[in-house]
Design an enzyme around this catalytic site. Structure first.
Site, mmCIF file in Angstrom:
data_model
loop_
_atom_site.group_PDB
_atom_site.id
_atom_site.type_symbol
_atom_site.label_atom_id
_atom_site.label_comp_id
_atom_site.label_asym_id
_atom_site.label_seq_id
_atom_site.Cartn_x
_atom_site.Cartn_y
_atom_site.Cartn_z
ATOM 1 N N ASN A 13 -24.922 90.277 14.324
ATOM 2 C CA ASN A 13 -23.639 89.747 13.860
ATOM 3 C C ASN A 13 -23.407 90.196 12.420
ATOM 4 O O ASN A 13 -24.204 90.944 11.856
ATOM 5 C CB ASN A 13 -23.624 88.215 13.977
ATOM 6 C CG ASN A 13 -24.800 87.581 13.263
ATOM 7 O OD1 ASN A 13 -24.912 87.627 12.037
ATOM 8 N ND2 ASN A 13 -25.725 87.003 14.029
ATOM 9 N N ASP A 70 -27.202 83.742 20.094
ATOM 10 C CA ASP A 70 -27.265 82.758 21.181
ATOM 11 C C ASP A 70 -27.919 83.342 22.427
ATOM 12 O O ASP A 70 -28.449 82.600 23.254
ATOM 13 C CB ASP A 70 -25.851 82.279 21.534
ATOM 14 C CG ASP A 70 -25.218 81.491 20.409
ATOM 15 O OD1 ASP A 70 -25.949 80.743 19.728
ATOM 16 O OD2 ASP A 70 -24.001 81.628 20.193
ATOM 17 N N LYS A 87 -35.603 104.849 24.135
ATOM 18 C CA LYS A 87 -34.150 104.872 24.030
ATOM 19 C C LYS A 87 -33.498 104.971 25.404
ATOM 20 O O LYS A 87 -33.867 105.808 26.230
ATOM 21 C CB LYS A 87 -33.720 106.052 23.161
ATOM 22 C CG LYS A 87 -32.214 106.168 22.993
ATOM 23 C CD LYS A 87 -31.842 107.379 22.152
ATOM 24 C CE LYS A 87 -30.331 107.547 22.089
ATOM 25 N NZ LYS A 87 -29.960 108.758 21.322
ATOM 26 N N PHE A 118 -25.505 74.625 9.910
ATOM 27 C CA PHE A 118 -24.276 75.342 9.562
ATOM 28 C C PHE A 118 -23.541 75.730 10.836
ATOM 29 O O PHE A 118 -24.166 75.980 11.869
ATOM 30 C CB PHE A 118 -24.592 76.607 8.760
ATOM 31 C CG PHE A 118 -24.637 76.392 7.268
ATOM 32 C CD1 PHE A 118 -23.684 76.964 6.447
ATOM 33 C CD2 PHE A 118 -25.626 75.604 6.700
ATOM 34 C CE1 PHE A 118 -23.722 76.756 5.066
ATOM 35 C CE2 PHE A 118 -25.676 75.398 5.329
ATOM 36 C CZ PHE A 118 -24.715 75.982 4.511
ATOM 37 N N LYS A 156 -21.506 69.580 17.208
ATOM 38 C CA LYS A 156 -22.780 70.241 16.917
ATOM 39 C C LYS A 156 -23.715 69.310 16.160
ATOM 40 O O LYS A 156 -24.914 69.230 16.469
ATOM 41 C CB LYS A 156 -22.519 71.512 16.103
ATOM 42 C CG LYS A 156 -23.770 72.348 15.837
ATOM 43 C CD LYS A 156 -23.411 73.701 15.232
ATOM 44 C CE LYS A 156 -24.654 74.572 15.071
ATOM 45 N NZ LYS A 156 -24.322 75.920 14.551
ATOM 46 N N LYS A 194 -27.290 68.070 17.907
ATOM 47 C CA LYS A 194 -28.504 68.672 17.351
ATOM 48 C C LYS A 194 -29.189 67.783 16.324
ATOM 49 O O LYS A 194 -30.144 68.199 15.677
ATOM 50 C CB LYS A 194 -28.159 70.043 16.771
ATOM 51 C CG LYS A 194 -27.517 70.923 17.858
ATOM 52 C CD LYS A 194 -27.335 72.347 17.478
ATOM 53 C CE LYS A 194 -26.693 73.110 18.641
ATOM 54 N NZ LYS A 194 -26.562 74.548 18.381
#
Length: 407
Positions: free
Chosen positions: A210, A279, A289, A323, A337, A341
């Site tokens: 990301n 995730d 490869k 976060f 969340k 959690k």
């Protein structure tokens, strides 16, 4: 506050009259106040007033040198423990953003290395103009602290946002900033932070990841270090500068991050999960490869272990902060969340907002606890945002410790 030197810059807006009250209250608080006025400011209030209140000469022109032994704007820039610009007009903010130095105040600001606090005051349409907002973001990225204008009656007749914050509020914030830097609210605490974006490999040369740079995680680490903590950062892929004075543990995947965090979790007092963790990961990682063949390729992904949820289930005395980076419906997703959690606090931001996304030096965060929104912060540097988060966490931890002692 005795022994602390403040340079107070007053610029040419109608709110300049509040500069007298601000100067007086800063002096009463024990600061050594040196006032600088722009030419416009002198049209609203006289230098003599500020001189009487500060008990120091007032500086209005860069060429009006009163002491031949020093260059005044350099001398005061070096001596200042903080510079406050209040009120700050759109013109002065633009000068600061673009490095102009055509008067005493702007020249001093350009030479300063101390903290700078800016309290804007102007018409609401001026304040919301894209050029002004762009300049505010630039300054926030450079670490300038802003005291948001208040909503109320403006000189132009509007009732809207743009009024200078009251002098009492400005003085309280400034005193709090000095007190914060003097004390170490996390002294003796072990703080564990995750940062960056995890990497889930498809083969030796390709991977899923990301846009996280690690800037927020490293800002938290720097702030925790300055608050006196023993800081360990478990970092995946990052591009941000690593702060000095911390322990760094490098990992790559979500699974490696989980293992590194769990091995240190029991010894930690405060754990902050600011990393952007994948995730899902590929079910199969190719040893060599993957060669191109055909027009399509199918990837099978499996869910990774949720690190924050695992920590929430295992925590005993640790204070846990999560976060959440979202692109809408922030309150709903943040509270969901936090509750699922078992975090003590959850920090959320909408990464689609200008100045709040990945790779920026600023952030716009909202902080939640089990009862809902605790604080919504305006755009500010990630370091300033980190300090606000850690200040709140240290206060909550102290309250918990005091309660346990009483019981």
């Amino acid at each position: 506050m005795k022994g602390k030197t403040i340079v107070l810059g007053i610029t040419g807006g109608i709110a300049a009259y509040k500069g007298a009250a601000l100067c007086s209250k800063l002096t009463q608080a024990g600061f050594d106040v040196h006032v600088m006025m722009t030419e416009g400011a002198t049209q609203f209030i006289t230098p003599l007033t500020l001189q009487a209140l500060s008990r120091n000469p007032v500086h209005t022109g860069v060429f009006e040198e009163q002491n031949p032994n020093v260059i005044t704007h350099i001398d005061l820039a070096d001596r200042a423990d903080m510079i406050i610009v209040a009120p700050a007009t759109a013109n002065t903010i633009a000068k600061m953003a673009h490095g102009l130095a055509d008067d005493m105040l702007s020249s001093t600001l350009l030479a300063a290395t101390c903290p700078v606090v800016v309290a804007p005051a102007m018409n609401v349409h001026m304040y919301e103009h894209p050029a002004v907002q762009h300049n505010l973001r630039l300054l926030a990225e450079r670490g300038v602290t802003f005291i948001e204008p208040e909503t109320g009656q403006l000189a132009c007749g509007y009732v809207a946002k743009g009024r200078l914050a009251e002098p009492e509020s400005i003085v309280a914030i400034v005193c709090d900033m000095f007190a914060e830097s003097a004390r170490k609210p996390l002294a003796g605490k072990k703080v564990l932070i995750t940062a960056g974006g995890t990497v889930e490999r498809l083969d030796p040369v390709r991977y899923l990841t990301n846009d996280s740079s690690g800037k927020m995680g490293f800002a938290l680490a720097a702030a925790a270090r300055d608050f006196g903590a023993d800081v360990t950062v478990v970092a995946a892929k990052t591009t941000a500068k690593i702060p000095d004075g911390i322990s760094l543990v490098r990992v790559e995947s979500a699974e490696q991050m989980l293992e590194a965090v769990l091995s240190r979790f029991e010894q930690s007092d405060l754990v902050i999960k600011s990393a952007a963790v994948a995730d899902y990961r590929p079910v199969v990682r190719a040893e060599s490869k993957i060669k191109k063949s055909g027009d399509r390729i199918m990837l099978e992904l499996v869910k990774t272990t949720d690190i924050l949820q695992t920590l929430g289930e295992r925590k005993t005395s640790q204070f846990l902060i999560g976060f959440a980076a979202e692109t809408g419906d922030l309150d709903h997703y943040a509270m969901d969340k936090l509750q699922r959690k078992r975090a003590d606090l959850l920090v959320a931001n909408d990464v689609s907002e200008d100045g709040a996304g990945f790779n920026t030096d600023t952030n716009i965060i909202r902080i939640y606890d089990k009862d809902g929104l605790v604080e919504a912060l305006p755009i500010m540097s990630k370091l300033d945002a980190a300090k606000r988060v850690l200040k709140l966490a240290s206060e909550r931890m102290t309250q918990t410790e005091a309660k346990e002692v009483r019981e």
